[in-house]
Motif scaffolding. Structure first.
Motif, mmCIF file in Angstrom:
data_model
loop_
_atom_site.group_PDB
_atom_site.id
_atom_site.type_symbol
_atom_site.label_atom_id
_atom_site.label_comp_id
_atom_site.label_asym_id
_atom_site.label_seq_id
_atom_site.Cartn_x
_atom_site.Cartn_y
_atom_site.Cartn_z
ATOM 1 N N ALA A 84 51.766 -7.911 30.246
ATOM 2 C CA ALA A 84 52.726 -7.124 29.489
ATOM 3 C C ALA A 84 53.695 -6.413 30.428
ATOM 4 O O ALA A 84 54.879 -6.288 30.163
ATOM 5 N N GLN A 85 53.168 -5.971 31.546
ATOM 6 C CA GLN A 85 53.974 -5.169 32.469
ATOM 7 C C GLN A 85 53.673 -5.599 33.901
ATOM 8 O O GLN A 85 52.511 -5.789 34.264
ATOM 9 N N GLU A 93 57.683 -4.868 41.263
ATOM 10 C CA GLU A 93 57.489 -4.712 39.821
ATOM 11 C C GLU A 93 58.533 -5.463 39.003
ATOM 12 O O GLU A 93 58.249 -5.997 37.935
ATOM 13 N N THR A 94 59.761 -5.503 39.515
ATOM 14 C CA THR A 94 60.818 -6.205 38.788
ATOM 15 C C THR A 94 61.104 -7.563 39.421
ATOM 16 O O THR A 94 62.079 -8.220 39.075
ATOM 17 N N THR A 152 57.078 1.849 42.645
ATOM 18 C CA THR A 152 57.915 1.538 41.507
ATOM 19 C C THR A 152 59.367 1.925 41.720
ATOM 20 O O THR A 152 59.680 2.871 42.427
ATOM 21 N N LYS A 205 53.504 -5.458 38.107
ATOM 22 C CA LYS A 205 53.156 -4.427 39.076
ATOM 23 C C LYS A 205 53.518 -4.856 40.482
ATOM 24 O O LYS A 205 53.744 -6.036 40.747
ATOM 25 N N ASN A 236 56.741 -11.290 38.646
ATOM 26 C CA ASN A 236 56.428 -10.530 37.444
ATOM 27 C C ASN A 236 57.323 -10.928 36.278
ATOM 28 O O ASN A 236 56.876 -10.999 35.136
ATOM 29 N N GLU A 237 58.578 -11.205 36.589
ATOM 30 C CA GLU A 237 59.518 -11.607 35.550
ATOM 31 C C GLU A 237 58.986 -12.833 34.805
ATOM 32 O O GLU A 237 58.979 -12.889 33.575
ATOM 33 N N VAL A 281 55.782 -11.965 32.782
ATOM 34 C CA VAL A 281 56.067 -11.202 31.566
ATOM 35 C C VAL A 281 56.704 -12.115 30.523
ATOM 36 O O VAL A 281 56.340 -12.124 29.350
#
Lengths: 294, 318
Positions: B166-167, B151-152, A242, B169, B156-157, B160
């Motif tokens: 929801a989040q 994750e970002t 992360t 990974k 994922n964007e 989401v």
């Protein structure tokens, strides 16, 4: 291609074209996206929402790349190994091929059997690694060159080409007193430019894109090619779970290292991507001769 | 005439006459002895007790060093008993088999489709674009993947935003996604390039066959199944044999980039395991034994595939 007499476009044709366009999009978009992000401001990229064009255009990542001494050094290693590795490989392999293209030479059959065996059996990674250590190539620039000097597979392609060359030229040179080395350099090589170019392109792309030798056979940072340098960043990035949960400073560093990473990737890949559409004729030809022989 | 003359010369005279050619050939042979045959000889370490990297392969010390237990096969037996064995085999064969059933046929489908495109120019453009990913290195593609799947990252964007999750990974940190990532990225990279051979084979088909089929009223689909596919079946068979022979060869370049300790339970294939056992664990003899097991198994597979296809449709590699 079936030359259809009817020139009307059916629904099938339209679906087909749509499918192909979709495929082109899927192929190109990841590359385009990488370029876009590499030109976007790194903290701005974190906010997301960038899909087609940079939102906050900046050359900062590229400036960082070209000012980083480690990256510059890595590029130098890549360029050197590609140039030296390709030239020596093509010359050495074609030289052996020239000798073995002569049916009459003593021991030819034995030589060919020795070579063919290598296509099916090998020692494997670990004995090879030990050998590289034993002969002192570990941590030496020449580990990129000498072990890739020869390729039996390409040798067969060269051999097939040399056999098609007219024998007359060689005969007359021989009457003039030239020995085989002179004949090879003065007559055979200039006549073989198409096949030399094809093999050189494949070898060149191999050298340019290889990262594993730099991981396996050297510990010195000065000797790592750009792909190995990238590998080390990518491998550590894929393992870190992360970004957000990290302390602010670390996260910011991660983010900027991401855009620098992307910029390095773009710079690394640009030469090949810009060149291959014009040389694809050779690549395709090489792929086809290779597959027929194999 | 020439033949008769040659026979009259002694071996030594003949050799002297062709000395330059012999030098050229022998340089190549010398290279092969060092870089192909010396490692084959080096396989002996798989049967030694515990090879240490400081001992040169060509030394009395090495030859005299102690052999492994169980008649030299200690490390092989150890590998079969290894708690990682089942996992490693599952990952290696699992990934390879899915690639064989998905990534092997799709380039054929792509070639067939592309061949049906009428505009020559459009076809050329699609083809050129489809080659592009082949020229990216696995490191660069690995870099793209880590960016997208973080994750970002973009993937994922989108998920989401569309409310699917929801989040986000970091997908590469979870073993359960590893196979999909490997298979899809391999497909993306090699689909167009692998189609080259099939497209060339299709281009070589006699056009009169299609002409005749059309007169007989065969539609496009019928032509594909009755003419195009049967005509390239030889090419498909040869490539299939080679693919089966490579089942134990997971794409090392690819997996080595995407592998990490977090996804290891689904990414630990034979090659990765061998690498880690040797380079991190320093157990060279054990690693060499695993490597040898792999080459022998691969050769047997190649042999069987060759035999079977020879029986079924009379095409074979050797």
């Amino acid at each position: 291609m079936p030359n259809r007499s009817l020139k009307t476009y059916t629904i099938g044709d339209k679906v087909l074209v749509a499918l192909m366009l979709l495929l082109c999009f899927i192929t190109l978009y990841p590359v385009w996206y990488t370029i876009v992000i590499s030109f976007n401001d790194s903290t701005d990229s974190l906010r997301g929402g960038i899909y087609w064009f940079p939102r906050k255009f900046t050359l900062q990542s590229y400036i960082t790349v070209f000012q980083d001494k480690t990256i510059i050094k890595a590029f130098r290693v890549t360029i050197l190994r590609t140039l030296i590795g390709t030239v020596t490989n093509v010359l050495f392999t074609s030289m052996v091929a020239f000798a073995l293209s002569k049916n009459h030479i003593i021991g030819r059959k034995f030589y060919m059997i020795l070579g063919t065996i290598t296509m099916f059996f090998g020692g494997g990674l670990i004995p090879y690694f030990i050998l590289i250590k034993n002969i002192g190539l570990y941590d030496s620039f020449w580990v990129y060159v000498i072990p890739s000097l020869f390729n039996f597979y390409n040798m067969i392609i060269f051999m097939a080409f040399f056999r098609e060359l007219p024998a007359g030229l060689e005969e007359s040179a021989k009457l003039d007193g030239a020995n085989e080395i002179v004949i090879f350099i003065r007559i055979i090589l200039p006549l073989s430019l198409p096949v030399l170019a094809t093999i050189a392109l494949f070898t060149g792309v191999y050298h340019w894109n290889d990262y594993f030798m730099g991981v396996m056979y050297t510990n010195k940072q000065d000797l790592q090619p750009i792909q190995t340098f990238l590998y080390r960043i990518v491998a550590s990035a894929s393992a870190s779970k992360t970004v957000v949960a990290m302390p602010a400073g670390v996260a910011a560093q991660q983010v900027s290292s991401q855009s620098v990473r992307l910029a390095t990737m773009v710079v690394t890949t640009a030469p090949i991507v810009c060149v291959y559409p014009f040389l694809q004729k050779y690549f395709v030809k090489g792929m086809l001769i290779g597959s027929i022989k194999g | 005439m020439k033949q008769i003359q040659l026979h009259k010369k002694t071996f030594f005279q003949r050799f002297r006459d062709e000395k330059y050619l012999q030098i050229m050939a022998l340089l190549g042979i010398a290279w092969m002895l060092v870089f192909n045959y010396a490692p084959m000889y080096g396989i002996i370490i798989a049967f030694k007790k515990n090879y240490r990297i400081t001992v040169p392969l060509f030394s009395l010390e090495f030859l005299k060093s102690e052999w492994a237990a169980n008649g030299g096969f200690y490390h092989f037996i150890q590998f079969f008993k290894d708690e990682e064995f089942v996992n490693v085999m599952t990952n290696t064969l699992g990934i390879s088999l899915i690639k064989l059933f998905v990534n092997f046929p799709l380039p054929i489908v792509f070639a067939l489709f592309l061949n049906e495109v009428r505009s020559h120019k459009f076809k050329k453009v699609v083809q050129t674009i489809s080659y592009l990913p082949h020229f990216l290195s696995w490191v660069v593609l690995g870099g793209i993947l880590t960016t997208w799947l973080s994750e970002t990252g973009l993937f994922n964007e989108l998920l989401v935003k569309s409310g699917i999750v929801a989040q986000g990974k970091t997908y590469l940190a979870y073993p359960e996604y590893f196979w999909s990532i490997v298979i899809l990225s391999d497909l993306w990279k090699e689909l167009g390039w692998s189609a080259i051979i099939y497209l060339a084979a299709i281009a070589g088909i006699d056009q009169e066959l299609y002409e005749a089929a059309r007169i007989d009223g065969a539609g496009r689909m019928r032509q594909i199944f009755s003419i195009t596919l049967p005509s390239i079946s030889g090419t498909i068979t040869i490539l299939f044999i080679l693919a089966v022979g490579g089942l134990f060869n997971s794409n090392f370049d690819q997996i080595f980039v995407l592998w990490n300790p977090l996804n290891s339970s689904r990414s630990n294939v034979i090659d990765i395991y061998t690498y880690n056992v040797a380079m991190r664990g320093m157990r060279y003899s054990y690693a060499a034994a695993i490597g040898l097991f792999k080459s022998v198994a691969a050769f047997i597979l190649l042999f069987i595939a060759n035999k079977v296809t020879k029986k079924i449709n009379e095409t074979s590699l050797f």
